[in-house]
Design a protein around this motif. Structure first.
Motif, PDB file in Angstrom:
ATOM      1  N   GLU A 278       0.837  -1.207   0.000  1.00 44.59           N
ATOM      2  CA  GLU A 278       0.000   0.000   0.000  1.00 44.59           C
ATOM      3  C   GLU A 278       0.871   1.256   0.000  1.00 44.59           C
ATOM      4  O   GLU A 278       0.561   2.247  -0.659  1.00 44.59           O
ATOM      5  CB  GLU A 278      -0.929  -0.009   1.216  1.00 44.59           C
ATOM      6  N   TYR A 279       1.972   1.207   0.718  1.00 40.72           N
ATOM      7  CA  TYR A 279       2.898   2.337   0.781  1.00 40.72           C
ATOM      8  C   TYR A 279       3.494   2.612  -0.601  1.00 40.72           C
ATOM      9  O   TYR A 279       3.640   3.767  -1.002  1.00 40.72           O
ATOM     10  CB  TYR A 279       3.994   2.026   1.793  1.00 40.72           C
ATOM     11  N   ALA A 280       3.814   1.539  -1.339  1.00 41.34           N
ATOM     12  CA  ALA A 280       4.344   1.718  -2.694  1.00 41.34           C
ATOM     13  C   ALA A 280       3.307   2.388  -3.590  1.00 41.34           C
ATOM     14  O   ALA A 280       3.652   3.165  -4.483  1.00 41.34           O
ATOM     15  CB  ALA A 280       4.751   0.366  -3.284  1.00 41.34           C
ATOM     16  N   ARG A 281       2.045   2.096  -3.344  1.00 33.61           N
ATOM     17  CA  ARG A 281       0.960   2.712  -4.131  1.00 33.61           C
ATOM     18  C   ARG A 281       0.776   4.182  -3.764  1.00 33.61           C
ATOM     19  O   ARG A 281       0.555   5.025  -4.640  1.00 33.61           O
ATOM     20  CB  ARG A 281      -0.350   1.941  -3.892  1.00 33.61           C
ATOM     21  N   THR A 282       0.868   4.523  -2.486  1.00 31.88           N
ATOM     22  CA  THR A 282       0.592   5.894  -2.049  1.00 31.88           C
ATOM     23  C   THR A 282       1.822   6.800  -2.096  1.00 31.88           C
ATOM     24  O   THR A 282       1.758   7.911  -2.617  1.00 31.88           O
ATOM     25  CB  THR A 282       0.020   5.903  -0.615  1.00 31.88           C
ATOM     26  N   TYR A 322       4.611   8.827   8.386  1.00 35.50           N
ATOM     27  CA  TYR A 322       4.061   8.387   7.103  1.00 35.50           C
ATOM     28  C   TYR A 322       3.274   9.507   6.423  1.00 35.50           C
ATOM     29  O   TYR A 322       3.453   9.768   5.227  1.00 35.50           O
ATOM     30  CB  TYR A 322       3.160   7.173   7.304  1.00 35.50           C
ATOM     31  N   HIS A 323       2.446  10.179   7.163  1.00 33.92           N
ATOM     32  CA  HIS A 323       1.607  11.227   6.564  1.00 33.92           C
ATOM     33  C   HIS A 323       2.413  12.455   6.154  1.00 33.92           C
ATOM     34  O   HIS A 323       2.078  13.120   5.166  1.00 33.92           O
ATOM     35  CB  HIS A 323       0.469  11.600   7.522  1.00 33.92           C
ATOM     36  N   MET A 324       3.496  12.756   6.874  1.00 32.36           N
ATOM     37  CA  MET A 324       4.369  13.856   6.456  1.00 32.36           C
ATOM     38  C   MET A 324       5.045  13.516   5.124  1.00 32.36           C
ATOM     39  O   MET A 324       5.109  14.350   4.214  1.00 32.36           O
ATOM     40  CB  MET A 324       5.421  14.147   7.530  1.00 32.36           C
ATOM     41  N   ILE A 325       5.544  12.294   5.032  1.00 29.38           N
ATOM     42  CA  ILE A 325       6.179  11.849   3.784  1.00 29.38           C
ATOM     43  C   ILE A 325       5.179  11.905   2.637  1.00 29.38           C
ATOM     44  O   ILE A 325       5.481  12.400   1.541  1.00 29.38           O
ATOM     45  CB  ILE A 325       6.737  10.422   3.950  1.00 29.38           C
ATOM     46  N   LEU A 326       3.987  11.395   2.877  1.00 30.20           N
ATOM     47  CA  LEU A 326       2.953  11.352   1.840  1.00 30.20           C
ATOM     48  C   LEU A 326       2.632  12.748   1.327  1.00 30.20           C
ATOM     49  O   LEU A 326       2.530  12.962   0.108  1.00 30.20           O
ATOM     50  CB  LEU A 326       1.693  10.690   2.406  1.00 30.20           C
ATOM     51  N   ASP A 327       2.494  13.714   2.221  1.00 29.74           N
ATOM     52  CA  ASP A 327       2.177  15.083   1.799  1.00 29.74           C
ATOM     53  C   ASP A 327       3.310  15.706   0.993  1.00 29.74           C
ATOM     54  O   ASP A 327       3.081  16.406   0.002  1.00 29.74           O
ATOM     55  CB  ASP A 327       1.860  15.951   3.020  1.00 29.74           C
TER      56      ASP A 327
END
Length: 337
Positions: A278-282, A322-327
């Protein structure tokens, strides 16, 4: 010119134009990274600070349970070596599983890729980091990112006693250019006294003939997990593997494109444990987490990212991290995909 020659020529021009266009677009995309500032990172950090209240600090290792769940830090190291930090950037925490990528690099440099992966797989997994997986069936760990594979990897590093651990510590000091980095004796003792599951994996692999040494080798694994550093150090580690094992200041002593590709590929498919798919997808970037609350991220050829927030989600990954990286990935289009 016949029709086939014309079509071939036209196709060649099209492909050249397409590649040229992509190169220009990539350059423009990469140039955007230079706009990353403390203001940028702080905005992302503050937006995601609340996630630290939704996670839980790891307490199965008693010393880790003493971490301040509200601590949070965000760091980026760019191609020119420029470092941008926000949050609790001076707060130290233990590497835990992030140390696995350093051990893998050293083991492969010493034994060769086949010398390591003849004894374990390249596989991803849908199981937690401390799962026994197929040790009782095929007898081999799934990959070097799960605990079993990491324990085996460290045992493959040459040297008696704590020499393999010292090699890992020295490599961390080299990559971060910080000779003061050391390990936490209290966390090490805590991990050693409660690490019965890891001890079980060690003896299963010893029984299967993958490990021939004694528990000194397991102690080295506990020690490497106890190495203390900061979010900035994690960003420098991410940068190192993103740039063919070249340090953030340009030092190319360990430059090795193939080792970097190997480590990044394992980070991508297994670095976030059962959340990796899922991380690879997001997020779509090679990353490695640790239950100390850190995550290191490699943006291939471009930059390193380090985050820290000890409150973990159900997968054992930093929730706010995780959410900081994603943003950041979304804002700057950093995903590989």
């Amino acid at each position: 010119m016949n029709n086939n020659s014309f079509l071939f020529s036209a196709k060649g021009i099209y492909i050249a134009a397409f590649l040229s266009f992509n190169t220009i677009m990539y350059a423009q995309k990469a140039a955007d990274i230079s706009t990353i500032s403390e203001k940028t990172l702080n905005s992302i950090l503050e937006k995601n600070r609340t996630y630290s209240t939704q996670g839980k600090v790891a307490d199965y290792i008693p010393e880790l349970g003493k971490m301040d769940g509200k601590a949070i830090a965000f760091s980026v190291v760019e191609k020119n070596g420029r470092v941008v930090n926000v949050g609790d950037v001076h707060k130290k925490f233990t590497m835990q599983s992030i140390s696995k990528i350093i051990a893998l690099m050293i083991a492969v440099n010493e034994k060769g890729e086949s010398g390591v992966f003849d004894k374990m797989g390249y596989f991803g997994t849908d199981k937690p980091f401390n799962h026994f997986s197929n040790l009782e069936t095929t007898g081999k760990p799934l990959n070097p990112m799960m605990n079993a594979g990491a324990i085996l990897t460290t045992s493959l590093i040459s040297g008696e006693g704590e020499k393999p651990f010292l090699k890992i510590l020295e490599m961390v000091r080299y990559i971060t250019k910080d000779q003061t980095i050391d390990y936490s004796k209290s966390v090490y003792e805590s991990e050693k006294s409660t690490g019965h599951r890891n001890r079980g994996m060690f003896y299963l692999m010893k029984n299967n003939g993958l490990i021939s040494g004694n528990e000194d080798q397991l102690d080295n694994y506990f020690k490497q997990c106890s190495i203390e550093l900061t979010a900035e150090d994690l960003a420098k580690i991410g940068y190192f593997f993103a740039n063919q094992c070249v340090r953030f200041d340009g030092d190319a002593k360990y430059k090795n494109e193939e080792v970097a590709k190997l480590v990044e590929s394992q980070m991508l498919i297994a670095g976030m444990y059962e959340f990796s798919g899922e991380y690879a997808r997001t997020v779509g970037l090679p990353s490695k987490s640790g239950v100390g609350g850190g995550i290191t991220v490699s943006v291939p050829g471009r930059m390193g990212i380090g985050v820290f927030s000890p409150a973990l989600d159900q997968h054992g990954n930093s929730s706010a991290g995780y959410h900081m990286i994603l943003d950041l990935v979304k804002q700057y289009g950093l995903s590989l995909f």
